[in-house]
Design a protein around this motif. Structure first.
Motif, PDB file in Angstrom:
ATOM      1  N   ARG A   1       0.845  -1.196   0.000  1.00  0.00           N
ATOM      2  CA  ARG A   1       0.000   0.000   0.000  1.00  0.00           C
ATOM      3  C   ARG A   1       0.880   1.245   0.000  1.00  0.00           C
ATOM      4  N   PRO A   2       0.450   2.293  -0.685  1.00  0.00           N
ATOM      5  CA  PRO A   2       1.273   3.509  -0.771  1.00  0.00           C
ATOM      6  C   PRO A   2       1.269   4.280   0.543  1.00  0.00           C
ATOM      7  N   PHE A   3       2.291   5.090   0.732  1.00  0.00           N
ATOM      8  CA  PHE A   3       2.340   5.988   1.888  1.00  0.00           C
ATOM      9  C   PHE A   3       2.164   7.422   1.393  1.00  0.00           C
ATOM     10  N   ASP A   4       1.796   8.312   2.305  1.00  0.00           N
ATOM     11  CA  ASP A   4       1.521   9.712   1.949  1.00  0.00           C
ATOM     12  C   ASP A   4       2.357  10.645   2.814  1.00  0.00           C
ATOM     13  N   ILE A   5       2.768  11.752   2.220  1.00  0.00           N
ATOM     14  CA  ILE A   5       3.445  12.817   2.952  1.00  0.00           C
ATOM     15  C   ILE A   5       2.791  14.134   2.541  1.00  0.00           C
ATOM     16  N   PHE A   6       2.201  14.834   3.497  1.00  0.00           N
ATOM     17  CA  PHE A   6       1.509  16.099   3.219  1.00  0.00           C
ATOM     18  C   PHE A   6       2.122  17.218   4.062  1.00  0.00           C
ATOM     19  N   THR A   7       2.294  18.383   3.424  1.00  0.00           N
ATOM     20  CA  THR A   7       2.643  19.585   4.184  1.00  0.00           C
ATOM     21  C   THR A   7       1.343  20.179   4.687  1.00  0.00           C
ATOM     22  N   THR A   8       1.188  20.255   6.009  1.00  0.00           N
ATOM     23  CA  THR A   8      -0.142  20.543   6.544  1.00  0.00           C
ATOM     24  C   THR A   8      -0.333  21.954   7.072  1.00  0.00           C
ATOM     25  N   SER A   9       0.706  22.557   7.706  1.00  0.00           N
ATOM     26  CA  SER A   9       0.430  23.843   8.352  1.00  0.00           C
ATOM     27  C   SER A   9       1.715  24.598   8.663  1.00  0.00           C
ATOM     28  N   PHE A  10       1.525  25.882   8.959  1.00  0.00           N
ATOM     29  CA  PHE A  10       2.597  26.722   9.478  1.00  0.00           C
ATOM     30  C   PHE A  10       2.514  26.661  11.001  1.00  0.00           C
ATOM     31  N   GLY A  11       3.393  25.898  11.625  1.00  0.00           N
ATOM     32  CA  GLY A  11       3.378  25.787  13.071  1.00  0.00           C
ATOM     33  C   GLY A  11       3.976  26.997  13.744  1.00  0.00           C
ATOM     34  N   SER A  12       3.977  27.005  15.063  1.00  0.00           N
ATOM     35  CA  SER A  12       4.512  28.144  15.817  1.00  0.00           C
ATOM     36  C   SER A  12       6.005  28.324  15.584  1.00  0.00           C
ATOM     37  N   SER A  13       6.718  27.213  15.308  1.00  0.00           N
ATOM     38  CA  SER A  13       8.153  27.321  15.060  1.00  0.00           C
ATOM     39  C   SER A  13       8.630  26.379  13.963  1.00  0.00           C
ATOM     40  N   SER A  14       7.685  25.849  13.164  1.00  0.00           N
ATOM     41  CA  SER A  14       8.084  24.866  12.150  1.00  0.00           C
ATOM     42  C   SER A  14       7.060  24.767  11.032  1.00  0.00           C
ATOM     43  N   ILE A  15       7.536  24.254   9.902  1.00  0.00           N
ATOM     44  CA  ILE A  15       6.647  23.822   8.823  1.00  0.00           C
ATOM     45  C   ILE A  15       6.325  22.354   9.114  1.00  0.00           C
ATOM     46  N   ASP A  16       5.040  22.035   9.186  1.00  0.00           N
ATOM     47  CA  ASP A  16       4.629  20.711   9.658  1.00  0.00           C
ATOM     48  C   ASP A  16       4.221  19.785   8.515  1.00  0.00           C
ATOM     49  N   PHE A  17       4.694  18.551   8.597  1.00  0.00           N
ATOM     50  CA  PHE A  17       4.309  17.473   7.681  1.00  0.00           C
ATOM     51  C   PHE A  17       3.476  16.441   8.447  1.00  0.00           C
ATOM     52  N   VAL A  18       2.600  15.757   7.719  1.00  0.00           N
ATOM     53  CA  VAL A  18       1.939  14.560   8.229  1.00  0.00           C
ATOM     54  C   VAL A  18       2.340  13.399   7.339  1.00  0.00           C
ATOM     55  N   VAL A  19       2.904  12.376   7.958  1.00  0.00           N
ATOM     56  CA  VAL A  19       3.340  11.177   7.241  1.00  0.00           C
ATOM     57  C   VAL A  19       2.385  10.045   7.597  1.00  0.00           C
ATOM     58  N   ARG A  20       1.853   9.375   6.579  1.00  0.00           N
ATOM     59  CA  ARG A  20       0.906   8.279   6.806  1.00  0.00           C
ATOM     60  C   ARG A  20       1.356   7.035   6.051  1.00  0.00           C
ATOM     61  N   TRP A  21       1.345   5.908   6.726  1.00  0.00           N
ATOM     62  CA  TRP A  21       1.715   4.641   6.089  1.00  0.00           C
ATOM     63  C   TRP A  21       0.945   3.510   6.771  1.00  0.00           C
ATOM     64  N   TRP A  22       0.970   2.347   6.118  1.00  0.00           N
ATOM     65  CA  TRP A  22       0.227   1.184   6.603  1.00  0.00           C
ATOM     66  C   TRP A  22       1.168   0.194   7.281  1.00  0.00           C
ATOM     67  N   THR A  23       0.660  -0.407   8.363  1.00  0.00           N
ATOM     68  CA  THR A  23       1.422  -1.432   9.072  1.00  0.00           C
ATOM     69  C   THR A  23       0.441  -2.404   9.723  1.00  0.00           C
ATOM     70  N   GLY A  24       0.952  -3.331  10.548  1.00  0.00           N
ATOM     71  CA  GLY A  24       0.075  -4.284  11.221  1.00  0.00           C
ATOM     72  C   GLY A  24      -0.904  -3.584  12.152  1.00  0.00           C
ATOM     73  N   SER A  25      -2.053  -4.217  12.393  1.00  0.00           N
ATOM     74  CA  SER A  25      -3.121  -3.554  13.131  1.00  0.00           C
ATOM     75  C   SER A  25      -3.041  -3.720  14.639  1.00  0.00           C
ATOM     76  N   THR A  26      -2.213  -4.641  15.150  1.00  0.00           N
ATOM     77  CA  THR A  26      -2.139  -4.822  16.597  1.00  0.00           C
ATOM     78  C   THR A  26      -1.389  -3.662  17.235  1.00  0.00           C
ATOM     79  N   PRO A  27      -1.675  -3.361  18.501  1.00  0.00           N
ATOM     80  CA  PRO A  27      -0.968  -2.254  19.164  1.00  0.00           C
ATOM     81  C   PRO A  27       0.547  -2.426  19.160  1.00  0.00           C
ATOM     82  N   LYS A  28       1.031  -3.649  19.351  1.00  0.00           N
ATOM     83  CA  LYS A  28       2.482  -3.858  19.357  1.00  0.00           C
ATOM     84  C   LYS A  28       3.087  -3.539  17.993  1.00  0.00           C
ATOM     85  N   GLU A  29       2.420  -3.964  16.908  1.00  0.00           N
ATOM     86  CA  GLU A  29       2.926  -3.678  15.568  1.00  0.00           C
ATOM     87  C   GLU A  29       2.925  -2.180  15.295  1.00  0.00           C
ATOM     88  N   GLU A  30       1.902  -1.484  15.783  1.00  0.00           N
ATOM     89  CA  GLU A  30       1.870  -0.026  15.595  1.00  0.00           C
ATOM     90  C   GLU A  30       3.020   0.643  16.336  1.00  0.00           C
TER      91      GLU A  30
END
Length: 275
Positions: free
Chosen positions: A201-230
């Protein structure tokens, strides 16, 4: 004495009815259990239906035995008494009946399976058993919680392991003076190389906002669904992205704060503030 003697045949008949009821309830229970176990129904639901079927047989047998012992007690009077009694019992045991009904509905709907990790309100853990009254929830710290079924039925339940894979998100910030596209490329290469990432499955990287001291990215990817795998995947991603950005000379800033004062500060000749 005469009353007891006159009622003896009725008492004997009531005892026979109770014995037949016990036998019939046993047969009905074994038969229903044997037939239902061949179906795709849950084991807990099979046990619940078996108990209800036996209880129904016993209720009918008790009504027949009561009318034999007390001839003046007609079925109409008995049902009327049961109606009033059921209201009182229903009010007294409202929570028990509510959990009982909720347990049936949960077992029928199959919203979660044994072994699923769920979260409901402040509770979270792995489902070990679903009974007709409560759900046995094993917390990740090891404690066992018996959760009333009505609580799970009334509140939103998040089933974390409904599917084998799920998507997680991570926020990453870079300093305002850094090249956004260069940082995106470094993060992208790092996430693509994660060993815990689901590569189908593909992963995503988005530039989301101008933070108080940074340019913020959100990185999203798929992995196992159990809490330990996360946790394992998130830990690998944080460590790898931090190392990659450091090696590329891209700053991950600390929060900056600018302090202003109503009056100018007076400094001593040695540069220290005067009180």
């Amino acid at each position: 004495m005469r009353t007891v003697v006159s009622l003896a045949p009725n008492l004997l008949a009531a005892v026979i009815v109770i014995a037949l009821t016990w036998t019939f309830a046993f047969i009905v229970g074994r038969l229903s259990s044997s037939l239902l176990r061949r179906s795709s129904l849950r084991r807990s639901l099979v046990e619940a239906i078996t108990k209800v079927s036996r209880l129904t047989v016993w209720l009918v047998g008790a009504l027949v035995a009561a009318t034999l012992v007390f001839p003046n007690l007609t079925p109409t009077k008995l049902l009327a008494g049961l109606g009033l009694g059921s209201i009182a019992v229903g009010l007294a045991f409202k929570d028990i009946f509510e959990n009982f009904l909720a347990g049936f509905l949960i077992l029928l709907r199959k919203p979660m399976r044994i072994g699923d990790d769920i979260a409901c309100g402040d509770l979270s853990g792995q489902v070990e058993h679903i009974s007709i009254r409560d759900t046995f929830l094993r917390q990740r710290s090891g404690e066992l919680i018996l959760v009333p079924n009505s609580y799970l039925y009334k509140n939103p339940v998040k089933i974390l392991t409904d599917r084998a894979k799920r998507r997680i998100s991570l926020e990453v910030g870079i300093a305002y003076g850094e090249d956004v596209e260069a940082a995106r490329k470094v993060i992208s290469e790092t996430v693509e190389a994660l060993s815990t990432r689901e590569t189908s499955r593909p992963f995503d990287i988005f530039t989301t906002s101008f933070g108080s001291s940074s340019i913020d990215f959100v990185v999203r990817w798929w992995t196992g669904s159990t809490p330990k795998e996360e946790h394992l995947s998130r830990s690998e991603a944080v460590s790898s992205i931090k190392t990659a950005l450091d090696n590329a000379g891209i700053e991950i800033p600390f929060p900056y704060r600018t302090l202003t004062f109503k009056e100018p500060l007076k400094l001593s000749p040695d540069g220290e503030e005067r009180s």
